[in-house]
Scaffold this motif. Structure first.
Motif, PDB file in Angstrom:
ATOM      1  N   MET A 126       0.839  -1.079   0.080  1.00  0.00           N
ATOM      2  CA  MET A 126       0.033   0.005  -0.068  1.00  0.00           C
ATOM      3  C   MET A 126       1.011   1.322  -0.164  1.00  0.00           C
ATOM      4  SD  MET A 126      -3.116   0.541   0.003  1.00  0.00           S
ATOM      5  CE  MET A 126      -4.752  -0.051   0.746  1.00  0.00           C
ATOM      6  N   VAL A 127       0.731   2.131  -0.893  1.00  0.00           N
ATOM      7  CA  VAL A 127       1.305   3.460  -0.964  1.00  0.00           C
ATOM      8  C   VAL A 127       0.795   4.381   0.097  1.00  0.00           C
ATOM      9  CG1 VAL A 127       1.986   5.034  -2.627  1.00  0.00           C
ATOM     10  CG2 VAL A 127       1.848   2.925  -3.415  1.00  0.00           C
ATOM     11  N   PRO A 128       1.743   4.970   0.621  1.00  0.00           N
ATOM     12  CA  PRO A 128       1.191   5.994   1.621  1.00  0.00           C
ATOM     13  C   PRO A 128       0.745   7.264   1.048  1.00  0.00           C
ATOM     14  CG  PRO A 128       3.583   5.696   1.845  1.00  0.00           C
ATOM     15  CD  PRO A 128       3.197   4.666   0.915  1.00  0.00           C
ATOM     16  N   VAL A 129      -0.104   7.912   1.923  1.00  0.00           N
ATOM     17  CA  VAL A 129      -0.877   9.113   1.018  1.00  0.00           C
ATOM     18  C   VAL A 129      -0.079  10.289   0.871  1.00  0.00           C
ATOM     19  CG1 VAL A 129      -2.836  10.515   1.414  1.00  0.00           C
ATOM     20  CG2 VAL A 129      -3.018   8.336   2.040  1.00  0.00           C
ATOM     21  N   GLU A 130       1.190  10.224   1.869  1.00  0.00           N
ATOM     22  CA  GLU A 130       1.868  11.296   1.545  1.00  0.00           C
ATOM     23  C   GLU A 130       2.755  11.356   0.242  1.00  0.00           C
ATOM     24  OE1 GLU A 130       1.912   9.296   4.343  1.00  0.00           O
ATOM     25  OE2 GLU A 130       1.100  10.768   5.751  1.00  0.00           O
ATOM     26  N   CYS A 131       2.922  10.237  -0.345  1.00  0.00           N
ATOM     27  CA  CYS A 131       3.630   9.894  -1.673  1.00  0.00           C
ATOM     28  C   CYS A 131       2.568  10.513  -2.714  1.00  0.00           C
ATOM     29  CB  CYS A 131       3.715   8.594  -2.139  1.00  0.00           C
ATOM     30  SG  CYS A 131       5.052   7.889  -0.997  1.00  0.00           S
ATOM     31  N   TYR A 132       1.382  10.746  -2.686  1.00  0.00           N
ATOM     32  CA  TYR A 132       0.470  11.080  -3.413  1.00  0.00           C
ATOM     33  C   TYR A 132       0.654  12.701  -3.463  1.00  0.00           C
ATOM     34  CZ  TYR A 132      -1.595   6.544  -4.239  1.00  0.00           C
ATOM     35  OH  TYR A 132      -1.709   5.325  -4.626  1.00  0.00           O
ATOM     36  N   PHE A 133       0.551  13.373  -2.090  1.00  0.00           N
ATOM     37  CA  PHE A 133       0.673  14.508  -2.042  1.00  0.00           C
ATOM     38  C   PHE A 133       2.097  15.204  -2.581  1.00  0.00           C
ATOM     39  CE2 PHE A 133      -2.087  13.908   2.250  1.00  0.00           C
ATOM     40  CZ  PHE A 133      -3.098  14.107   1.244  1.00  0.00           C
ATOM     41  N   VAL A 134       2.954  14.554  -2.413  1.00  0.00           N
ATOM     42  CA  VAL A 134       4.343  14.825  -2.885  1.00  0.00           C
ATOM     43  C   VAL A 134       3.976  14.851  -4.569  1.00  0.00           C
ATOM     44  CG1 VAL A 134       6.692  14.294  -3.340  1.00  0.00           C
ATOM     45  CG2 VAL A 134       5.727  14.093  -1.128  1.00  0.00           C
ATOM     46  N   LEU A 135       3.563  14.021  -5.044  1.00  0.00           N
ATOM     47  CA  LEU A 135       3.426  13.763  -6.703  1.00  0.00           C
ATOM     48  C   LEU A 135       2.616  14.863  -6.815  1.00  0.00           C
ATOM     49  CD1 LEU A 135       3.523  12.212  -9.357  1.00  0.00           C
ATOM     50  CD2 LEU A 135       1.523  11.049  -8.251  1.00  0.00           C
ATOM     51  N   SER A 136       1.260  15.069  -6.142  1.00  0.00           N
ATOM     52  CA  SER A 136       0.631  16.346  -6.636  1.00  0.00           C
ATOM     53  C   SER A 136       1.177  17.565  -6.492  1.00  0.00           C
ATOM     54  CB  SER A 136      -0.770  16.233  -5.637  1.00  0.00           C
ATOM     55  OG  SER A 136      -1.633  17.282  -5.920  1.00  0.00           O
ATOM     56  N   ALA A 137       2.100  17.765  -5.542  1.00  0.00           N
ATOM     57  CA  ALA A 137       2.759  19.238  -5.358  1.00  0.00           C
ATOM     58  C   ALA A 137       3.842  19.289  -6.611  1.00  0.00           C
ATOM     59  CB  ALA A 137       3.598  19.224  -4.195  1.00  0.00           C
ATOM     60  N   LEU A 138       4.547  18.125  -7.032  1.00  0.00           N
ATOM     61  CA  LEU A 138       5.496  18.090  -8.174  1.00  0.00           C
ATOM     62  C   LEU A 138       4.730  18.282  -9.577  1.00  0.00           C
ATOM     63  CD1 LEU A 138       8.301  17.778  -8.725  1.00  0.00           C
ATOM     64  CD2 LEU A 138       7.655  15.208  -9.188  1.00  0.00           C
ATOM     65  N   LEU A 139       3.729  17.731  -9.562  1.00  0.00           N
ATOM     66  CA  LEU A 139       2.730  17.821 -10.823  1.00  0.00           C
ATOM     67  C   LEU A 139       2.463  19.335 -10.885  1.00  0.00           C
ATOM     68  CD1 LEU A 139       0.381  15.062 -11.413  1.00  0.00           C
ATOM     69  CD2 LEU A 139       2.410  15.808 -12.958  1.00  0.00           C
ATOM     70  N   PHE A 140       1.834  20.082  -9.652  1.00  0.00           N
ATOM     71  CA  PHE A 140       1.353  21.439  -9.663  1.00  0.00           C
ATOM     72  C   PHE A 140       2.498  22.464  -9.970  1.00  0.00           C
ATOM     73  CE2 PHE A 140       0.321  25.401  -7.379  1.00  0.00           C
ATOM     74  CZ  PHE A 140      -0.949  25.542  -8.129  1.00  0.00           C
ATOM     75  N   PHE A 141       3.520  22.338  -9.574  1.00  0.00           N
ATOM     76  CA  PHE A 141       4.525  23.241  -9.729  1.00  0.00           C
ATOM     77  C   PHE A 141       5.338  23.101 -10.961  1.00  0.00           C
ATOM     78  CE2 PHE A 141       4.815  23.403  -5.050  1.00  0.00           C
ATOM     79  CZ  PHE A 141       4.285  24.658  -4.792  1.00  0.00           C
ATOM     80  N   ILE A 142       5.402  21.849 -11.458  1.00  0.00           N
ATOM     81  CA  ILE A 142       5.736  21.677 -13.077  1.00  0.00           C
ATOM     82  C   ILE A 142       4.678  22.563 -14.057  1.00  0.00           C
ATOM     83  CG2 ILE A 142       6.072  20.091 -15.009  1.00  0.00           C
ATOM     84  CD1 ILE A 142       7.120  18.139 -12.749  1.00  0.00           C
ATOM     85  N   GLY A 143       3.498  22.382 -13.818  1.00  0.00           N
ATOM     86  CA  GLY A 143       2.378  22.887 -14.539  1.00  0.00           C
ATOM     87  C   GLY A 143       2.524  24.593 -14.336  1.00  0.00           C
ATOM     88  N   VAL A 144       2.681  25.061 -13.253  1.00  0.00           N
ATOM     89  CA  VAL A 144       2.968  26.468 -13.006  1.00  0.00           C
ATOM     90  C   VAL A 144       3.957  26.903 -13.758  1.00  0.00           C
ATOM     91  CG1 VAL A 144       3.190  28.194 -11.359  1.00  0.00           C
ATOM     92  CG2 VAL A 144       1.590  26.565 -10.919  1.00  0.00           C
TER      93      VAL A 144
END
Length: 102
Positions: free
Chosen positions: A1-19
Motif C-alpha cells: 500500500m502506497v502512503p498518502v504522503e507520496c500522493y501529496f508529493v506527486l501532486s505538488a510536483l505536478l502542480f509546480f511543473i504545470g505552473v
C-alpha cells in the motif's frame, strides 16, 4: 500500500511543473498542457484527501470524475480557440494574440 504522503508529493510536483510550464512557455498548446497538469494535480489531491479523511466514502472520487469531465470540456474549447487563432494569425505563439487588442 502506497502512503498518502507520496500522493501529496506527486501532486505538488505536478502542480509546480504545470505552473512553471505555464509561466515560461509562449506556445499556446504547451500552455494548455501545463494547465492540464495543474488540473491533474488537483484531481490527485481530491482522491488522496478522500482516502486520508473518509476512506469508506466516495465523495472525493466523484469530485475527481467531475473535475476530469470539466477539464475535458475546457480542453476542447481551448483547442478550438487555438485553432481559430492559428487560422487568423498563422502562429500559435502568445505574442500573436496581442493583435486582438483594439
Amino acid at each position: 500500500m502506497v502512503p498518502v504522503e507520496c500522493y501529496f508529493v506527486l501532486s505538488a510536483l505536478l502542480f509546480f511543473i504545470g505552473v512553471f510550464g505555464f509561466i515560461t512557455r509562449r506556445n499556446l498548446i504547451a500552455m494548455l498542457i501545463s494547465v492540464e497538469l495543474i488540473l491533474n494535480a488537483v484531481d490527485i489531491n481530491f482522491a488522496a484527501f478522500n482516502r486520508l479523511l473518509f476512506p469508506s466514502s466516495m465523495e472525493g472520487m466523484f469530485m475527481t470524475l467531475f473535475s476530469i469531465g470539466v477539464s475535458a470540456a475546457e480542453s476542447a474549447v481551448a483547442i478550438a480557440i487555438i485553432i481559430n487563432v492559428y487560422r487568423n494569425f498563422k502562429s500559435d505563439s502568445v505574442d500573436s494574440i496581442k493583435n486582438l487588442k483594439w
